[in-house]
Motif scaffolding. Structure first.
Motif, PDB file in Angstrom:
ATOM      1  N   TRP A 427      -0.208  59.756  62.554  1.00 10.56           N
ATOM      2  CA  TRP A 427       0.063  60.719  61.489  1.00 10.56           C
ATOM      3  C   TRP A 427       0.824  60.011  60.362  1.00 10.56           C
ATOM      4  CZ3 TRP A 427       1.553  66.178  63.647  1.00 10.56           C
ATOM      5  CH2 TRP A 427       0.609  66.567  64.610  1.00 10.56           C
ATOM      6  N   SER A 428       0.209  59.012  59.801  1.00 12.35           N
ATOM      7  CA  SER A 428       0.896  58.201  58.801  1.00 12.35           C
ATOM      8  C   SER A 428       1.053  58.915  57.464  1.00 12.35           C
ATOM      9  CB  SER A 428       0.150  56.873  58.597  1.00 12.35           C
ATOM     10  OG  SER A 428      -1.201  57.129  58.221  1.00 12.35           O
ATOM     11  N   ASP A 429       0.211  59.891  57.206  1.00 12.70           N
ATOM     12  CA  ASP A 429       0.242  60.596  55.916  1.00 12.70           C
ATOM     13  C   ASP A 429       1.078  61.872  56.017  1.00 12.70           C
ATOM     14  OD1 ASP A 429      -1.608  61.612  57.660  1.00 12.70           O
ATOM     15  OD2 ASP A 429      -3.107  62.098  56.142  1.00 12.70           O
ATOM     16  N   ARG A 430       2.322  61.727  56.458  1.00 20.07           N
ATOM     17  CA  ARG A 430       3.165  62.891  56.757  1.00 20.07           C
ATOM     18  C   ARG A 430       3.340  63.812  55.555  1.00 20.07           C
ATOM     19  NH1 ARG A 430       8.949  61.931  59.544  1.00 20.07           N
ATOM     20  NH2 ARG A 430       7.524  60.761  60.888  1.00 20.07           N
ATOM     21  N   ASP A 431       3.619  63.254  54.390  1.00 16.60           N
ATOM     22  CA  ASP A 431       3.849  64.098  53.208  1.00 16.60           C
ATOM     23  C   ASP A 431       2.607  64.906  52.838  1.00 16.60           C
ATOM     24  OD1 ASP A 431       6.423  63.188  53.027  1.00 16.60           O
ATOM     25  OD2 ASP A 431       5.998  61.656  51.528  1.00 16.60           O
ATOM     26  N   LYS A 432       1.432  64.277  52.963  1.00 18.48           N
ATOM     27  CA  LYS A 432       0.194  64.994  52.651  1.00 18.48           C
ATOM     28  C   LYS A 432      -0.096  66.074  53.696  1.00 18.48           C
ATOM     29  CE  LYS A 432      -2.079  61.237  50.114  1.00 18.48           C
ATOM     30  NZ  LYS A 432      -3.259  60.325  50.092  1.00 18.48           N
ATOM     31  N   ILE A 433       0.274  65.773  54.938  1.00 15.83           N
ATOM     32  CA  ILE A 433       0.095  66.780  55.991  1.00 15.83           C
ATOM     33  C   ILE A 433       0.929  68.018  55.672  1.00 15.83           C
ATOM     34  CG2 ILE A 433       0.498  67.297  58.430  1.00 15.83           C
ATOM     35  CD1 ILE A 433      -0.063  64.352  59.038  1.00 15.83           C
ATOM     36  N   ILE A 434       2.175  67.794  55.294  1.00 14.26           N
ATOM     37  CA  ILE A 434       3.060  68.917  54.961  1.00 14.26           C
ATOM     38  C   ILE A 434       2.501  69.689  53.769  1.00 14.26           C
ATOM     39  CG2 ILE A 434       5.354  69.533  54.109  1.00 14.26           C
ATOM     40  CD1 ILE A 434       6.458  67.182  55.726  1.00 14.26           C
ATOM     41  N   GLN A 435       2.012  68.975  52.778  1.00 15.23           N
ATOM     42  CA  GLN A 435       1.460  69.632  51.589  1.00 15.23           C
ATOM     43  C   GLN A 435       0.271  70.527  51.955  1.00 15.23           C
ATOM     44  OE1 GLN A 435       0.004  66.905  48.621  1.00 15.23           O
ATOM     45  NE2 GLN A 435      -0.245  68.483  47.068  1.00 15.23           N
ATOM     46  N   GLN A 436      -0.635  70.008  52.793  1.00 16.63           N
ATOM     47  CA  GLN A 436      -1.803  70.801  53.189  1.00 16.63           C
ATOM     48  C   GLN A 436      -1.403  71.977  54.078  1.00 16.63           C
ATOM     49  OE1 GLN A 436      -4.843  70.651  52.061  1.00 16.63           O
ATOM     50  NE2 GLN A 436      -4.369  68.884  50.756  1.00 16.63           N
ATOM     51  N   ARG A 437      -0.443  71.735  54.959  1.00 14.70           N
ATOM     52  CA  ARG A 437       0.024  72.826  55.816  1.00 14.70           C
ATOM     53  C   ARG A 437       0.659  73.924  54.980  1.00 14.70           C
ATOM     54  NH1 ARG A 437       4.867  74.726  56.082  1.00 14.70           N
ATOM     55  NH2 ARG A 437       5.818  72.704  56.515  1.00 14.70           N
ATOM     56  N   GLN A 438       1.418  73.562  53.966  1.00 17.15           N
ATOM     57  CA  GLN A 438       2.026  74.558  53.090  1.00 17.15           C
ATOM     58  C   GLN A 438       0.965  75.346  52.333  1.00 17.15           C
ATOM     59  OE1 GLN A 438       4.607  71.964  50.814  1.00 17.15           O
ATOM     60  NE2 GLN A 438       6.391  72.444  52.086  1.00 17.15           N
ATOM     61  N   SER A 439      -0.089  74.671  51.901  1.00 13.06           N
ATOM     62  CA  SER A 439      -1.173  75.358  51.195  1.00 13.06           C
ATOM     63  C   SER A 439      -1.869  76.357  52.116  1.00 13.06           C
ATOM     64  CB  SER A 439      -2.193  74.344  50.665  1.00 13.06           C
ATOM     65  OG  SER A 439      -1.601  73.492  49.693  1.00 13.06           O
ATOM     66  N   LEU A 440      -2.054  75.973  53.364  1.00 13.66           N
ATOM     67  CA  LEU A 440      -2.644  76.897  54.329  1.00 13.66           C
ATOM     68  C   LEU A 440      -1.736  78.093  54.569  1.00 13.66           C
ATOM     69  CD1 LEU A 440      -4.050  74.219  56.767  1.00 13.66           C
ATOM     70  CD2 LEU A 440      -5.416  76.103  55.840  1.00 13.66           C
ATOM     71  N   SER A 441      -0.440  77.837  54.670  1.00 13.35           N
ATOM     72  CA  SER A 441       0.513  78.933  54.874  1.00 13.35           C
ATOM     73  C   SER A 441       0.477  79.910  53.710  1.00 13.35           C
ATOM     74  CB  SER A 441       1.926  78.371  55.058  1.00 13.35           C
ATOM     75  OG  SER A 441       2.004  77.557  56.211  1.00 13.35           O
TER      76      SER A 441
END
Length: 504
Positions: A427-441
């Motif tokens: 999970w090297s792209d942690r910041d992008k993961i958070i960004q996408q998760r926030q968009s889904l939320s």
């Protein structure tokens, strides 16, 4: 003899004898017995409508000129000719309801908190005693303000008062502290101010001591203001990492045996759903942090008559599974077992669940869409066949982006949307993961992360999740029970914000 005063001049006689001479009286005239004795009767015609005895049930007729008349009804009757029984005279409508005459029947217009034929059913939630147990130990210290916000949010939805909801709070670490009792506050503003002043305590997590105190607070001899004839609830806000879990689970069982329902809300840096499931009355009483509206709504639905329909159970849910099949997923078969277990449990718990599945490494593709299969066996089969690891890296953020843009295509408009990602590492792209998760939320999609096996990057999973209770760690088969807390989210109670005011 005066025809109108004769004791034999009754309506049945007049109708009988007048019927033998149809057409005797012209328009605007009434047939009557001018000599009403049965043997020597004589018929007459009169413009006075009262001669025709129009008033029923003993009503007195008053002539208003010509054929116009008014009936003065006897007690218990109404209508233009006193033809109806006045059912509203017995005041059948309770609790301030207004009685409406409907011929010889009635209907009630109820005030805004009551329903029923006679407005007999009170649909205002409560009363109930609610005890909050807050984990103030070292493990939950950094999230203690979140715990206070959860309590405040629930209290804000309640109606606090002498004959309404009562709230007590205790916190625990090494020791237990009763912050206030059930009878301390009957004013919501003062109660919320008191909640804001509660502070954490660094130390171990002796939930068992807190549950012992809860048993005392709810006992019949309690000096803490608990009421014996109302609903009783305990809401535990914890990370599920008690120092003495066995003792805590036993004390929870004893408390439940006293008739107290236990709800558990996961909150902390990490959350172990296993303990929360063991503490709560049932799996549907386990909630992730951030779902406190659902907690209050469950209590509202349970504390009114089953005839009340303000609150409804929404069991429509669409679940999308994202399964990482990249080269770093060393526990793919264990992951597939967890996928199968989750599908089976979800469909068994709630048949109105639609399931879709996509796999990903660097790219993401559907295994099957939300609407492709409705049969459980077909869903289970297609979640397993043809599954193997690739030799490519994974792109978790791209998979989440795929889910946001395409994964819920065909989703039902009123369905709760849940995305469950199965991935362990890379999970090297942690910041992008958070960004996408926030968009889904923001699109009202609940995102849960399931990590499987000892190689799982659990720390990163807790970092990218919206809340720790959205992470489910499966190290061995016995840990699969944790997924029940996720399955429980497939149904939820919905109540209107004006639950204490409105009546549909």
């Amino acid at each position: 003899m005066n025809g109108l005063s004769s004791q034999n001049y009754v309506e049945s006689n007049r109708e009988h004898f007048c019927a033998t001479s149809p057409g005797l009286c012209g328009s605007g005239y009434t047939c009557y017995l001018s000599v009403p004795c049965p043997v020597h009767f004589e018929l007459g015609c009169s413009a006075n409508a009262c001669y025709g005895l129009p008033c029923e049930n003993g009503g007195q007729c008053s002539n208003n000129g010509g054929s116009n008349f008014t009936c003065l009804c006897t007690y218990g009757y109404y209508g233009s000719v006193c033809e109806y029984v006045d059912s509203c005279l017995v005041a059948p409508c309770l609790n301030g309801g207004t009685c409406n005459r409907v011929a010889s029947d009635y209907s009630c217009s109820c005030t805004n908190r009551y329903i029923g034929t006679n407005c007999e059913t009170d649909c205002r939630p409560g009363p109930a005693d609610i005890l909050f147990i807050m984990d103030a130990s070292f493990s939950a210290d950094k999230q203690f303000n979140d715990s206070k916000a959860i309590v405040t949010s629930i209290v804000n939805k309640l109606s606090i008062g002498i004959d309404d909801f009562h709230v007590a709070i205790l916190k625990y670490s090494f020791d237990v502290s009763v912050e206030f009792s059930f009878n301390t506050y009957t004013n919501k503003t003062a109660m919320i101010a008191a909640i804001d002043n509660i502070t954490a305590i660094a130390g171990p997590s002796y939930l068992d001591k807190a549950l012992d105190k809860a048993k005392e607070m709810f006992s019949s001899s309690s000096t803490f203001g608990a009421r014996s004839q109302v609903f009783q609830y305990t809401i535990i806000i914890s990370d599920g990492l008690s120092t003495l879990r066995t003792e805590a689970v036993y004390d929870a069982q004893v408390l439940r045996s006293q008739g107290v329902k236990i709800l558990a809300i996961g909150n902390g840096e990490q959350v172990d759903q296993t303990e929360l499931l063991q503490l709560a009355t049932a799996s549907q009483y386990v909630f992730p942090g951030g779902k406190e509206d659902n907690v209050a709504d469950v209590i509202f639905m349970e504390t009114v008559s089953s005839n009340c329909a303000d609150c409804t159970l929404n069991n429509m849910v669409d679940i999308l599974l994202l399964v990482d099949v990249s080269q770093y997923q060393n526990s793919l078969q264990q992951t597939l077992d967890a996928v199968k277990d989750l599908i089976y449990k979800a469909l068994e718990y709630n048949s109105n669940t639609h399931v879709g599945m996509a796999t990903f490494d660097l790219t993401t593709q559907f295994k099957f869409s939300l609407n492709q299969y409705t049969d459980r066996d077909a869903i289970l089969l297609n979640s397993q066949i043809g599954m193997s690891s690739t030799n490519r890296n994974s792109n978790v953020s791209a998979a989440l982006e795929f889910a946001r843009e395409s994964g819920f295509t065909g989703s039902r408009s009123d369905a709760r949307k849940i995305l469950v990602m199965f991935s362990n590492e890379d999970w090297s792209d942690r910041d992008k993961i958070i960004q996408q998760r926030q968009s889904l939320s923001m699109n009202n999609v609940t995102v849960a992360f399931v990590t499987v096996g000892r190689s799982a990057d659990l720390e990163t999973a807790f970092t990218v999740a919206e809340r720790a209770s959205d992470v489910f760690y499966i190290e061995q088969n016995t840990d699969l029970v944790r997924l029940y807390a996720l399955v429980a989210q497939t149904t939820h109670v919905e109540c209107p914000d004006e639950i204490f005011d409105i009546r549909q």
